[in-house]
Design a protein around this motif. Structure first.
Motif, PDB file in Angstrom:
ATOM      1  N   SER A   1      43.000  26.843 121.261  1.00 41.12           N
ATOM      2  CA  SER A   1      41.629  26.335 121.162  1.00 41.12           C
ATOM      3  C   SER A   1      41.280  25.504 122.395  1.00 41.12           C
ATOM      4  N   LYS A   2      42.321  24.907 122.995  1.00 40.74           N
ATOM      5  CA  LYS A   2      42.070  24.103 124.192  1.00 40.74           C
ATOM      6  C   LYS A   2      41.964  24.971 125.439  1.00 40.74           C
ATOM      7  N   ASN A   3      42.754  25.994 125.477  1.00 35.47           N
ATOM      8  CA  ASN A   3      42.750  26.846 126.662  1.00 35.47           C
ATOM      9  C   ASN A   3      42.441  28.278 126.250  1.00 35.47           C
ATOM     10  N   ARG A   4      41.159  28.596 126.348  1.00 37.47           N
ATOM     11  CA  ARG A   4      40.731  29.909 125.862  1.00 37.47           C
ATOM     12  C   ARG A   4      40.961  30.999 126.901  1.00 37.47           C
ATOM     13  N   SER A   5      41.162  30.613 128.154  1.00 37.32           N
ATOM     14  CA  SER A   5      41.408  31.632 129.176  1.00 37.32           C
ATOM     15  C   SER A   5      42.611  31.272 130.030  1.00 37.32           C
ATOM     16  N   PRO A   6      43.792  31.334 129.418  1.00 39.20           N
ATOM     17  CA  PRO A   6      44.980  30.996 130.199  1.00 39.20           C
ATOM     18  C   PRO A   6      45.159  31.981 131.361  1.00 39.20           C
ATOM     19  N   ARG A   7      45.450  31.398 132.542  1.00 36.67           N
ATOM     20  CA  ARG A   7      45.600  32.259 133.719  1.00 36.67           C
ATOM     21  C   ARG A   7      47.065  32.410 134.100  1.00 36.67           C
ATOM     22  N   PHE A   8      47.917  32.294 133.084  1.00 32.75           N
ATOM     23  CA  PHE A   8      49.343  32.465 133.409  1.00 32.75           C
ATOM     24  C   PHE A   8      50.006  33.345 132.352  1.00 32.75           C
ATOM     25  N   ALA A   9      51.131  33.910 132.769  1.00 28.62           N
ATOM     26  CA  ALA A   9      51.962  34.693 131.856  1.00 28.62           C
ATOM     27  C   ALA A   9      53.402  34.385 132.223  1.00 28.62           C
ATOM     28  N   GLN A  10      54.344  34.780 131.317  1.00 29.11           N
ATOM     29  CA  GLN A  10      55.758  34.491 131.622  1.00 29.11           C
ATOM     30  C   GLN A  10      56.360  35.580 132.497  1.00 29.11           C
ATOM     31  N   PRO A  11      57.292  35.168 133.364  1.00 32.88           N
ATOM     32  CA  PRO A  11      58.073  36.199 134.046  1.00 32.88           C
ATOM     33  C   PRO A  11      59.069  36.773 133.029  1.00 32.88           C
ATOM     34  N   GLY A  12      59.630  37.906 133.302  1.00 27.63           N
ATOM     35  CA  GLY A  12      60.670  38.433 132.411  1.00 27.63           C
ATOM     36  C   GLY A  12      61.972  37.688 132.650  1.00 27.63           C
ATOM     37  N   GLN A  13      62.845  37.668 131.605  1.00 24.99           N
ATOM     38  CA  GLN A  13      64.178  37.086 131.793  1.00 24.99           C
ATOM     39  C   GLN A  13      65.020  38.036 132.648  1.00 24.99           C
ATOM     40  N   SER A  14      65.865  37.461 133.485  1.00 29.99           N
ATOM     41  CA  SER A  14      66.737  38.337 134.276  1.00 29.99           C
ATOM     42  C   SER A  14      67.817  38.932 133.381  1.00 29.99           C
ATOM     43  N   GLY A  15      68.303  40.086 133.775  1.00 26.08           N
ATOM     44  CA  GLY A  15      69.456  40.662 133.082  1.00 26.08           C
ATOM     45  C   GLY A  15      70.698  39.864 133.430  1.00 26.08           C
ATOM     46  N   GLN A  16      71.790  40.100 132.690  1.00 29.19           N
ATOM     47  CA  GLN A  16      73.029  39.372 132.979  1.00 29.19           C
ATOM     48  C   GLN A  16      74.077  40.312 133.526  1.00 29.19           C
ATOM     49  N   THR A  17      74.963  39.742 134.317  1.00 32.40           N
ATOM     50  CA  THR A  17      76.000  40.548 134.944  1.00 32.40           C
ATOM     51  C   THR A  17      77.372  40.137 134.416  1.00 32.40           C
ATOM     52  N   TYR A  18      78.187  41.106 134.114  1.00 33.43           N
ATOM     53  CA  TYR A  18      79.565  40.835 133.700  1.00 33.43           C
ATOM     54  C   TYR A  18      80.514  41.688 134.512  1.00 33.43           C
ATOM     55  N   ARG A  19      81.672  41.126 134.818  1.00 36.46           N
ATOM     56  CA  ARG A  19      82.744  41.954 135.389  1.00 36.46           C
ATOM     57  C   ARG A  19      83.736  42.236 134.283  1.00 36.46           C
ATOM     58  N   LEU A  20      84.025  43.497 134.092  1.00 38.30           N
ATOM     59  CA  LEU A  20      84.916  43.884 133.002  1.00 38.30           C
ATOM     60  C   LEU A  20      86.205  44.469 133.560  1.00 38.30           C
ATOM     61  N   LYS A  21      87.302  44.069 132.928  1.00 37.07           N
ATOM     62  CA  LYS A  21      88.579  44.668 133.301  1.00 37.07           C
ATOM     63  C   LYS A  21      88.922  45.725 132.265  1.00 37.07           C
ATOM     64  N   LEU A  22      89.213  46.926 132.728  1.00 38.79           N
ATOM     65  CA  LEU A  22      89.564  48.024 131.833  1.00 38.79           C
ATOM     66  C   LEU A  22      91.047  48.333 131.997  1.00 38.79           C
ATOM     67  N   GLU A  23      91.758  48.387 130.887  1.00 37.50           N
ATOM     68  CA  GLU A  23      93.170  48.756 130.936  1.00 37.50           C
ATOM     69  C   GLU A  23      93.415  49.859 129.930  1.00 37.50           C
ATOM     70  N   LEU A  24      93.800  51.005 130.454  1.00 40.88           N
ATOM     71  CA  LEU A  24      94.025  52.153 129.574  1.00 40.88           C
ATOM     72  C   LEU A  24      95.434  52.112 128.988  1.00 40.88           C
ATOM     73  N   LYS A  25      95.492  52.274 127.680  1.00 38.45           N
ATOM     74  CA  LYS A  25      96.784  52.462 127.010  1.00 38.45           C
ATOM     75  C   LYS A  25      96.648  53.766 126.248  1.00 38.45           C
ATOM     76  N   LEU A  26      97.430  54.752 126.636  1.00 42.09           N
ATOM     77  CA  LEU A  26      97.267  56.083 126.048  1.00 42.09           C
ATOM     78  C   LEU A  26      97.420  56.050 124.538  1.00 42.09           C
ATOM     79  N   ILE A  27      96.773  56.998 123.905  1.00 40.46           N
ATOM     80  CA  ILE A  27      96.902  57.115 122.456  1.00 40.46           C
ATOM     81  C   ILE A  27      97.821  58.285 122.160  1.00 40.46           C
ATOM     82  N   ALA A  28      99.007  57.983 121.704  1.00 40.21           N
ATOM     83  CA  ALA A  28      99.972  59.028 121.363  1.00 40.21           C
ATOM     84  C   ALA A  28     100.725  58.568 120.125  1.00 40.21           C
TER      85      ALA A  28
END
Ligand code: GTP
Ligand code: MG
Length: 332
Positions: free
Chosen positions: A133-160
């Protein structure tokens, strides 16, 4: 394809799209209200386990994965498109941890298991959302959130189901050739096998089982001698072990030497000690193997062992039925 059982990959979720600043424009309505739509969410990153991949080889070439970004919002309160999720196929058997903290994230002990690694950034809200009601014409919007980065360690153990262990040259690869359609290299010298092999044994047609042949162990393997114990993790998931001993090489003065050497290295590794084991004396067709086997059996009365020749086939059927029986017992 080369057998690669370790990899580090970087995964990144998509950025959220930015919210839109826009005002309604219509004929006869000179100053329409705000109608900027929200940005779309960034794509998530998930992993899925599959039997289609057998090694982590592909990750040598491609090790950075990013889900797509959300799109910006538009006028008329239109929300931007969400970014596409990214689903990365990982060989079943792979354990995944956070490469930076060491925290275990997921152990893909079977195929078709899905693990959500990281959610995409949220889209920013458009200016239509900020009208008050106070601001009927807001001239701003939100930026998007950044994505997140992960480093993953993969270790294969065969299935037998069954792991074959023993000194180099004991005949492990020859045995897997004799009981399955796998064709690993064999040779009359130690360390012929440099990476693990899998073979499928069709004992009875409905119940095939998988056997893993790993590089030979030698004294000091736990300290890295030979190829070390690096490959033992590939038999961690097996239900039973076959300890193969070259009967023709048994030392009459110390018939248990080879047997004890391998056992020592195994116990240094831990985690494999409780697995049921079958001791198999191999190369029975060679001269003196029978007598030497008897010496072994005499010296280790408490150890139940059996003899085979992977070359003539002697004892091989019997070994397979013993394996089937043990596997049935260890079920569940
Ligand atoms: N006579 C005879 N020779 C065998 C038998 N099994 C294996 N061999 C021979 O023993 C040698 C070693 O066999 P491999 O199967 O390569 O042994 P391995 O245990 O896989 O050896 P690494 O991979 O080096 O650890 C080869 O020359 C085989 O032909 C057998 O039952 N009888
Ligand atoms: Mg071998």
């Amino acid at each position: 394809m080369k057998f690669i059982d370790e990899a580090i990959i970087t995964v990144q979720s998509g950025d959220g799209g930015k919210g839109c600043v826009s005002f309604r424009r219509e004929r006869f309505i000179p100053r329409g209200g705000p109608d900027g739509g929200d940005g779309g969410n960034g794509g998530d990153v998930a992993l899925i386990s599959t039997f289609r991949k057998r090694t982590l080889f592909d990750f040598r070439f491609k090790n950075h994965f990013k889900a797509s970004n959300g799109q910006s919002g538009h006028g008329k309160k239109q929300t931007g498109k969400n970014g596409k999720d990214l689903i990365i196929e990982i060989p079943a058997g792979t354990a995944v941890s956070d490469a930076d903290t060491g925290e275990t994230l997921v152990d893909f002990d079977k195929s078709d298991k899905i693990f959500a690694v990281v959610k995409g950034g949220k889209g920013g809200r458009g200016n239509a959302r900020f009208k008050t009601s106070k601001n009927r014409s807001p001239r701003f919007a939100q930026p998007g959130q950044s994505g997140q980065t992960y480093r993953l360690k993969l270790e294969l153990k065969l299935i037998a189901d069954v792991g074959i262990i023993g000194l180099p040259n004991a005949g492990k690869s020859t045995l897997i050739r004799a009981i399955s359609s796998a064709r690993p290299k064999t040779g009359s010298y130690p360390f012929t096998t440099l990476t693990p092999n899998l073979g499928v044994v069709q004992a009875d047609r409905d119940n095939p089982f998988v056997v893993a042949d790993i590089p030979g162990l030698i004294e000091g393997a736990h300290q890295g001698a030979g190829l070390g114990i690096r490959f033992l993790r590939h038999i961690e998931r097996t239900r039973i072990l076959v300890h193969l001993i070259d009967a023709s090489e048994i030392d009459p003065e110390a018939p248990l030497k080879a047997y004890e050497t391998v056992n020592r290295e195994l116990s240094m590794y831990g985690s494999l000690e409780d697995k049921p084991r079958i001791v198999v004396l191999s190369k029975l067709d060679l001269p003196h193997s029978e007598q030497k086997s008897s010496l072994f059996q005499g010296a280790a009365k408490e150890v139940k062992s059996m003899g085979i020749s992977a070359i003539t086939g002697e004892g091989v059927e019997n070994l397979i039925s013993n394996l089937v029986e043990l596997l049935e017992k260890s079920d569940g």
